[in-house]
Scaffold this motif. Structure first.
Motif, PDB file in Angstrom:
ATOM      1  N   PRO C  12      -3.263   0.793  16.457  1.00 38.02           N
ATOM      2  CA  PRO C  12      -1.959   1.440  16.631  1.00 38.02           C
ATOM      3  C   PRO C  12      -1.333   0.970  17.930  1.00 38.02           C
ATOM      4  O   PRO C  12      -2.027   0.571  18.859  1.00 38.02           O
ATOM      5  N   GLY C  13      -0.035   1.020  17.937  1.00 39.24           N
ATOM      6  CA  GLY C  13       0.644   0.598  19.157  1.00 39.24           C
ATOM      7  C   GLY C  13       0.991  -0.860  19.111  1.00 39.24           C
ATOM      8  O   GLY C  13       1.842  -1.322  19.843  1.00 39.24           O
ATOM      9  N   ARG C  14       0.368  -1.615  18.231  1.00 39.80           N
ATOM     10  CA  ARG C  14       0.742  -3.018  18.061  1.00 39.80           C
ATOM     11  C   ARG C  14       1.532  -3.123  16.769  1.00 39.80           C
ATOM     12  O   ARG C  14       1.000  -3.001  15.683  1.00 39.80           O
ATOM     13  N   ARG C  15       2.805  -3.352  16.919  1.00 39.67           N
ATOM     14  CA  ARG C  15       3.620  -3.494  15.713  1.00 39.67           C
ATOM     15  C   ARG C  15       4.177  -4.903  15.675  1.00 39.67           C
ATOM     16  O   ARG C  15       3.607  -5.838  16.200  1.00 39.67           O
ATOM     17  N   GLY C  16       5.352  -4.935  15.037  1.00 37.00           N
ATOM     18  CA  GLY C  16       6.035  -6.224  15.055  1.00 37.00           C
ATOM     19  C   GLY C  16       5.430  -7.216  14.108  1.00 37.00           C
ATOM     20  O   GLY C  16       5.573  -8.399  14.277  1.00 37.00           O
ATOM     21  N   THR C  17       4.766  -6.751  13.063  1.00 40.95           N
ATOM     22  CA  THR C  17       4.193  -7.699  12.127  1.00 40.95           C
ATOM     23  C   THR C  17       4.964  -7.846  10.825  1.00 40.95           C
ATOM     24  O   THR C  17       4.606  -8.717  10.052  1.00 40.95           O
ATOM     25  N   PRO C  18       5.958  -7.033  10.529  1.00 40.66           N
ATOM     26  CA  PRO C  18       6.625  -7.202   9.232  1.00 40.66           C
ATOM     27  C   PRO C  18       7.134  -8.629   9.028  1.00 40.66           C
ATOM     28  O   PRO C  18       7.081  -9.142   7.917  1.00 40.66           O
ATOM     29  N   LEU C  19       7.583  -9.250  10.075  1.00 41.93           N
ATOM     30  CA  LEU C  19       8.117 -10.601   9.939  1.00 41.93           C
ATOM     31  C   LEU C  19       7.023 -11.530   9.438  1.00 41.93           C
ATOM     32  O   LEU C  19       7.210 -12.287   8.488  1.00 41.93           O
ATOM     33  N   THR C  20       5.866 -11.427  10.067  1.00 40.76           N
ATOM     34  CA  THR C  20       4.745 -12.242   9.635  1.00 40.76           C
ATOM     35  C   THR C  20       4.442 -11.969   8.175  1.00 40.76           C
ATOM     36  O   THR C  20       4.277 -12.875   7.372  1.00 40.76           O
ATOM     37  N   ARG C  21       4.413 -10.672   7.862  1.00 40.85           N
ATOM     38  CA  ARG C  21       4.046 -10.313   6.492  1.00 40.85           C
ATOM     39  C   ARG C  21       5.061 -10.879   5.509  1.00 40.85           C
ATOM     40  O   ARG C  21       4.702 -11.443   4.491  1.00 40.85           O
ATOM     41  N   ARG C  22       6.349 -10.733   5.863  1.00 42.54           N
ATOM     42  CA  ARG C  22       7.388 -11.230   4.961  1.00 42.54           C
ATOM     43  C   ARG C  22       7.238 -12.735   4.764  1.00 42.54           C
ATOM     44  O   ARG C  22       7.314 -13.258   3.668  1.00 42.54           O
ATOM     45  N   THR C  23       7.029 -13.433   5.881  1.00 47.05           N
ATOM     46  CA  THR C  23       6.916 -14.894   5.799  1.00 47.05           C
ATOM     47  C   THR C  23       5.734 -15.291   4.921  1.00 47.05           C
ATOM     48  O   THR C  23       5.843 -16.150   4.055  1.00 47.05           O
ATOM     49  N   VAL C  24       4.628 -14.606   5.167  1.00 46.19           N
ATOM     50  CA  VAL C  24       3.432 -14.941   4.393  1.00 46.19           C
ATOM     51  C   VAL C  24       3.676 -14.677   2.914  1.00 46.19           C
ATOM     52  O   VAL C  24       3.358 -15.501   2.055  1.00 46.19           O
ATOM     53  N   ARG C  25       4.284 -13.527   2.594  1.00 43.23           N
ATOM     54  CA  ARG C  25       4.593 -13.213   1.185  1.00 43.23           C
ATOM     55  C   ARG C  25       5.448 -14.308   0.586  1.00 43.23           C
ATOM     56  O   ARG C  25       5.180 -14.814  -0.503  1.00 43.23           O
ATOM     57  N   TRP C  26       6.506 -14.655   1.311  1.00 43.30           N
ATOM     58  CA  TRP C  26       7.453 -15.650   0.803  1.00 43.30           C
ATOM     59  C   TRP C  26       6.717 -16.954   0.486  1.00 43.30           C
ATOM     60  O   TRP C  26       6.848 -17.525  -0.589  1.00 43.30           O
ATOM     61  N   LEU C  27       5.950 -17.378   1.422  1.00 41.84           N
ATOM     62  CA  LEU C  27       5.231 -18.646   1.252  1.00 41.84           C
ATOM     63  C   LEU C  27       4.212 -18.534   0.128  1.00 41.84           C
ATOM     64  O   LEU C  27       4.105 -19.405  -0.724  1.00 41.84           O
ATOM     65  N   ASP C  28       3.511 -17.395   0.121  1.00 42.30           N
ATOM     66  CA  ASP C  28       2.419 -17.267  -0.828  1.00 42.30           C
ATOM     67  C   ASP C  28       2.922 -17.256  -2.261  1.00 42.30           C
ATOM     68  O   ASP C  28       2.293 -17.783  -3.156  1.00 42.30           O
ATOM     69  N   ARG C  29       4.114 -16.675  -2.472  1.00 40.54           N
ATOM     70  CA  ARG C  29       4.643 -16.648  -3.838  1.00 40.54           C
ATOM     71  C   ARG C  29       5.011 -18.042  -4.306  1.00 40.54           C
ATOM     72  O   ARG C  29       5.208 -18.282  -5.477  1.00 40.54           O
ATOM     73  N   ARG C  30       5.226 -18.929  -3.400  1.00 36.30           N
ATOM     74  CA  ARG C  30       5.581 -20.305  -3.773  1.00 36.30           C
ATOM     75  C   ARG C  30       4.373 -21.244  -3.757  1.00 36.30           C
ATOM     76  O   ARG C  30       4.326 -22.257  -4.446  1.00 36.30           O
ATOM     77  N   VAL C  31       3.440 -20.937  -2.892  1.00 34.33           N
ATOM     78  CA  VAL C  31       2.280 -21.823  -2.748  1.00 34.33           C
ATOM     79  C   VAL C  31       0.993 -21.165  -3.234  1.00 34.33           C
ATOM     80  O   VAL C  31       0.111 -21.828  -3.765  1.00 34.33           O
ATOM     81  N   GLY C  32       0.939 -19.875  -3.052  1.00 32.46           N
ATOM     82  CA  GLY C  32      -0.229 -19.148  -3.515  1.00 32.46           C
ATOM     83  C   GLY C  32      -1.499 -19.502  -2.788  1.00 32.46           C
ATOM     84  O   GLY C  32      -2.544 -19.697  -3.384  1.00 32.46           O
ATOM     85  N   ALA C  33      -1.362 -19.657  -1.508  1.00 35.67           N
ATOM     86  CA  ALA C  33      -2.532 -20.139  -0.780  1.00 35.67           C
ATOM     87  C   ALA C  33      -3.020 -19.159   0.273  1.00 35.67           C
ATOM     88  O   ALA C  33      -3.788 -19.519   1.140  1.00 35.67           O
ATOM     89  N   ALA C  34      -2.566 -17.949   0.196  1.00 32.40           N
ATOM     90  CA  ALA C  34      -2.949 -16.996   1.250  1.00 32.40           C
ATOM     91  C   ALA C  34      -4.458 -16.827   1.305  1.00 32.40           C
ATOM     92  O   ALA C  34      -5.048 -16.758   2.387  1.00 32.40           O
ATOM     93  N   GLY C  35      -5.066 -16.801   0.129  1.00 35.55           N
ATOM     94  CA  GLY C  35      -6.517 -16.622   0.097  1.00 35.55           C
ATOM     95  C   GLY C  35      -7.216 -17.782   0.794  1.00 35.55           C
ATOM     96  O   GLY C  35      -8.095 -17.591   1.635  1.00 35.55           O
ATOM     97  N   MET C  36      -6.749 -18.972   0.440  1.00 36.48           N
ATOM     98  CA  MET C  36      -7.347 -20.162   1.039  1.00 36.48           C
ATOM     99  C   MET C  36      -7.123 -20.184   2.545  1.00 36.48           C
ATOM    100  O   MET C  36      -8.020 -20.497   3.320  1.00 36.48           O
TER     101      MET C  36
END
Lengths: 306, 278, 494
Positions: C12-36
């Motif tokens: 807690p107290g560490r925020r500011g990650t939605p951007l990362t999450r959004r970027t990762v989602r965006w990329l992953d839906r196109r590349v599908g490599a989050a697991g890798m």
């Protein structure tokens, strides 16, 4: 970015984290933490300053030493900052992970082999077709030689010929012909066949030895000898003439040749003497070649004597 | 920076030649100027006008009898330990004496080294005058490097000097322990003399090879090599890839290895590091 | 690119990650490599400072690419003649080639050009130096053994390419030194029996100096070799990731596991730090230490030469071989094999062939075909260590022989004394150094183990390395699954 939780709660497949070893937040060593933070801050600040200084140096005209120095400080500052950050504030837990099996199972290898060789069962003349296929590839490879062949001409007489021939004058790099009487003893002069001044394969050393006895295979004029300037080892110009000892030394690999004795190699890796140019004097009193060098000049090659 | 330096050099050269002209006009020989080294940038050292003076020759003979006769023989006829000087001429005597190579501190046959001259300019004038009087050897060449084209000089230097003295003028090795000396200390007059007389192992470069103008150009280039800065930083002796390789391995690789050692150091795990690096 | 998804329980107290999450989602839906990607980030990298030597090489290469690209914007690989009119007084008015002219312009007219040029050259020297150091590390710790033979071969290839590209690089500038080097290369080429003159003619486009050589060297230097280097470095590191890194033995470290840090974030941050520190060293050298002052060497003229003509250091051993190896020439039936063939073709060919084959030769001799992930300490393999030290001594002698003329002047020893001395040293020093290394290994090994019953491993036992006793204890745990693969892999090779 604390990782304390992950190491306990988020053990990944095949991994286990050992007890925490590094992060200072656990140890509660506040003093060390703040010292570390200050160090990172200092490193980055220095990097910022150096980066700005670099911009200033560049914009006022540049100065290589200052540019290099500030660039080094800027890069080094970032580097030190990053490393201290990583060492002090990033998780340095020791994780144990099982190694993966590199080899596949027998079934997988079987399946792959099967897939790889799919289509082969229906072939009746497999061996013939394979041979034909290889033949086609071979023919293509042979055909591919021709584009490569375009890269350069056939190595012909070029390696064996220089610009010298009977009656061709020996001239300086500026094309001036040379008289024997203009050379005082101890003189060395680089000459070329007239019309080929500066050619890579025909620089020739014209040396007035001032010595009475010369052992030479080719005709020459008085105490003056003409040798190819190209070392018989790897073709470097044999430019070091030691007047008192009558030696020619190659600066590349230190082959040493005896000027009075037909430029025989007396030391170093060269195995053959420098070719001697037969010289005489024409009716106007200038040096001329009496023919081509008796051997090809420069380093040896397979069919040098053919 | 380079341009500024060049300007200064040219200015200095021009100033010096002006001083020479003035000296000649006023009857004050260069030797007087030579007392203060900087007024004699070409390195004449001696009083050129005094060389024909019988009194000076006589003084030279006295010095010769004291310092040189044991090796070179009476009246320069030569001796087992030294060559004859009858045809050495003023140029040779001047070259060897001003570069300190004579009197030699090494046994006959060994290569005399450049060192601080043993005689002052008056004594050298006398000795040169005496040796010149022994026969008709070459005179001290007059050089005018400030009027010469430095780039052409460089071209000539690379054709016939660099093989032994190196393209940077730093000198180099020869056979049987001989060394082509560095030219970094050579004065313009000495460079010209060396070309004309071929001291030691050096070949002779007579007027057939280098005209007086070309000699001036080479002299100018040697001056240039002595003065030109190293824009790239420490020059590492200007002897090419060997010191460069040394620096790359010792400093370049060494420093990065130290960095690796520091970066790879695990805190509180010194035990592993010690063990592994064994 | 962070792994927010992997860390639902960030403090807690560490925020500011939605951007990362959004970027990762965006990329992953196109590349599908989050697991890798997650797997990649979680890879465990054992740490020991010597594992970073390869990284020095990698980062030097990156600096080479960056500075090299900058230099290509200004360099003109052409032998066309122009009159120099730049700011360097010593050459003004001379007719020189465009290649040399543009290299001078980079040094004197292009702002920051000289620093870039010098950094590039220093980086090349350090690149090969760190590659060699890395090779030594891998050799002496036995990291080349199964399953890493392929990566060893790739590594040796990388080293050869690094040397080749160094040579093609400094040969481009058409100064006196590079021309002298090219002439030697030409004569080495024609010394090859049967095909030599053809090779030389095709490569140089005719007889030396050849009209096309600079253009061809340029293509090789900036496109061909760097391309292959880049691909092979990718492969080198890909295999490293796939096979996991080796590790030294220690508590809890077995053949079956990797103990170390996760790649993300600590190891990557340190790697980034290494990049900046390596670059800093190269920048300092580039700005403060002058390298290859081509303006002093002058433009290339085939009849000119300067004393002390040396290649860059990594070619020094070849130059040394050219100097002190015997001047044997084989002559028969009117044909001949000139001596540079032995000195400059056979010596490197045998050198690199032995390097390529080493993992297989050693496995054959020791009959050890098992997988190894635990590194040897050099002392545990006295024979290998002794052979390696002997080889190093051999090449060091050749290397110093390559500087014989400079050594002669510096230390006042005649060349004619140095050459025979080097010839004797070339035979004696490797033997002595190898023997001493062997003795030292035995001494150290003995000191390690007061019991002394483990001395059998001197001759490299067939079993996977038997280290301290705790390693033995762990080994049975993972043998059941590992053993079959090890055997299956071992058979075909024999």
């Amino acid at each position: 970015m604390s990782d304390g939780v992950r190491s306990d709660g988020q053990v990944h497949e095949g991994q286990q984290a050992s007890e925490m070893k590094g992060p200072d937040e656990r140890s509660g060593d506040r003093a060390s933490r703040s010292w570390g933070e200050r160090l990172v801050a200092l490193a980055f600040t220095v990097a910022v300053l150096a980066g700005l200084a670099l911009t200033v140096v560049y914009s006022v005209g540049g100065q290589p030493q200052l540019e290099g120095l500030f660039l080094a400080v800027a890069l080094g500052g970032i580097g030190v900052g990053a490393v201290v950050w990583a060492q002090r504030f990033m998780p340095s837990e020791e994780v144990t992970e099982d190694r993966i099996e590199l080899g596949s199972t027998d079934e997988e290898v079987e399946a792959f082999t099967h897939s790889f060789e799919t289509g082969e069962e229906s072939l009746e003349r497999r061996s013939l077709l394979v041979k034909l296929g290889l033949g086609a590839l071979g023919a293509l490879g042979l055909a591919a030689v021709f584009p490569i062949r375009s890269l350069g001409p056939r190595p012909g007489r070029g390696l064996k010929d220089t610009g010298y021939a009977e009656g061709v004058r020996l001239v300086t790099v500026h094309g001036r012909p040379v008289r024997p009487d203009s050379l005082v003893p101890g003189t060395v002069l680089t000459v070329w066949p007239e019309g080929h001044e500066g050619d890579a394969d025909s620089p020739t050393l014209l040396i007035r030895t001032g010595a009475g006895r010369l052992q030479l295979a080719q005709p020459t004029v008085d105490d003056i000898v003409a040798y190819s300037k190209l070392c018989t080892h790897t073709g470097c110009p044999v430019g070091l003439y030691q007047q008192q000892e009558q030696l020619l030394l190659c600066p590349c690999h230190q082959s040493t040749f005896d000027v009075l004795d037909g430029a025989e190699p007396i030391f170093g890796p060269a195995a053959r003497p420098l070719p001697q140019l037969p010289i005489g004097v024409d009716d106007q009193g200038f040096f001329v070649a009496l023919g081509e060098f008796p051997q090809p000049v420069g380093g040896g090659f397979w069919d040098r004597k053919r | 920076m380079l341009a500024a330096r060049t300007c200064r050099v040219v200015a200095a050269g021009a100033g010096a030649s002006l001083a020479t002209v003035l000296a000649v006009l006023t009857g004050v020989g260069p030797a007087a100027a030579a007392e203060e080294g900087h007024d004699d940038p070409l390195g004449y050292v001696v009083d050129l006008d005094a060389l024909d003076d019988p009194a000076v020759v006589a003084e030279g003979r006295r010095l010769y009898q004291r310092g040189c006769v044991s090796c070179h023989g009476a009246d320069g006829v030569g001796a087992p330990s030294g060559p004859p000087l009858e045809d050495a001429g003023a140029a040779s005597a001047h070259f060897y004496l001003t570069s300190g190579r004579m009197p030699a501190a090494v046994p006959a046959g060994a290569q005399p080294q450049r060192k601080r001259p043993a005689y002052d300019s008056e004594e050298i004038t006398a000795l040169v005058a005496y040796v010149a009087s022994l026969g008709d050897g070459p005179e001290i060449p007059r050089v005018h490097p400030d009027e010469a084209d430095v780039a052409v000089g460089g071209e000539l230097f690379r054709q016939d000097c660099a093989a032994c003295h190196s393209a940077t003028g730093g000198g180099g090795a020869q056979s049987y322990g001989r060394i082509a000396p560095s030219l970094m200390e050579s004065t313009p007059v000495q460079v010209a003399e060396a070309m004309r007389i071929g001291p030691g192992q050096m070949p002779v470069f007579g007027p057939e090879r280098f005209s007086d103008e070309e000699v001036d150009e080479i002299v100018r280039y040697v001056q240039f090599l002595q003065e030109v800065g190293d824009p790239g930083g420490f020059a590492l002796g200007r002897i090419g890839p060997i010191p460069e390789g040394f620096v790359a391995i010792v400093i370049g690789l060494g420093a990065t290895l130290l960095a690796a050692f520091w970066v790879g150091k695990r805190r509180e795990q010194s035990h592993d590091v010690e063990e592994g690096s064994a | 690119m962070s792994t927010d998804r992997d860390r639902p329980s960030s403090p807690p107290g560490r925020r500011g990650t939605p951007l990362t999450r959004r970027t990762v989602r965006w990329l992953d839906r196109r590349v599908g490599a989050a697991g890798m990607a997650r797997k990649a980030l979680d890879k465990v990298f054992p740490d020991h400072w010597s594992f970073l030597i390869g990284e020095i090489a990698l980062w030097s290469f990156v600096i080479l690419l960056l500075t090299g690209v900058y230099l290509t914007f200004f360099f003109e690989p052409s032998l066309e003649k122009v009159v120099y009119d730049g700011s360097y007084e010593g050459l003004r008015g001379l007719e020189i080639t465009r290649a040399y002219d543009s290299a001078l312009d980079i040094s004197f007219e292009v702002r920051s050009g000289l620093v870039m040029r010098q950094m590039h050259h220093w980086a090349a020297l350090v690149f090969v130096a760190s590659t060699s150091a890395h090779l030594c590390r891998v050799f002496f710790t036995g990291a080349f053994r199964r399953p890493r033979e392929l990566n060893w071969i790739i590594g040796v290839t990388l080293m050869i390419l690094a040397i080749v590209n160094g040579f093609t690089g400094y040969s481009l500038l058409d100064d006196q030194l590079s021309g002298t080097g090219l002439r030697i290369a030409y004569n080495i080429a024609i010394s090859i029996p049967l095909v030599g003159t053809w090779i030389a003619s095709l490569f140089f486009g005719g007889e030396f100096p050849g009209p096309d050589i600079i253009t061809r060297l340029y293509v090789i230097h900036i496109l061909l070799v760097p391309g292959v280097l880049l691909a092979l470095i990718g492969l080198h590191m890909g295999l490293l990731v796939r096979q996991r890194h080796t590790q030294f033995s220690g508590p809890g470290r077995t053949e079956g596991n990797v103990v170390g840090e996760r790649v993300w974030p600590t190891y990557l941050a340190k790697g980034l730090g290494m990049f900046f520190l390596t670059s800093a060293v190269l920048a300092a050298l580039g700005g403060l230490a002058q390298i290859n002052p081509i303006w002093l060497y002058g433009p290339y003229e085939p009849a000119d030469v300067s004393t002390a003509s040396q290649p860059d250091w990594y070619m020094g051993w070849l130059d040394g071989a050219l100097r002190i190896m015997p001047s044997w020439e084989l002559r028969a039936f009117g044909f001949e094999v000139p001596n540079p063939f032995l000195q400059a073709v056979l010596v490197p060919t045998i050198t690199f062939l032995l390097l390529f084959l080493w993992p297989f030769l050693e496995a054959r001799v020791t009959k050890d075909h098992a997988e190894h992930h635990l590194l040897d300490r050099p002392r545990d393999r006295p024979v290998r260590t002794a052979l390696g030290v002997a080889a190093l001594a051999f090449y060091t002698v050749l290397f110093f022989a390559g500087g014989s003329d400079v050594l002669a002047v510096t230390f006042g020893i005649p060349i004619n004394v140095l050459f025979p001395a080097f010839q004797v040293l070339l035979v004696v020093l490797p033997a002595v150094a190898g023997y001493l290394a062997y003795r030292l290994c035995k001494e150290l090994a003995q000191r390690d183990q007061p019991g002394g019953e483990h001395h059998a491993r001197e001759v490299a036992p067939p079993a996977p390395d038997s280290g301290e006793s705790h390693r033995r204890d762990v080994a049975p745990d993972d043998t059941p699954e590992r053993q079959p693969a090890a055997e299956a892999g071992g058979k075909p090779r024999r």
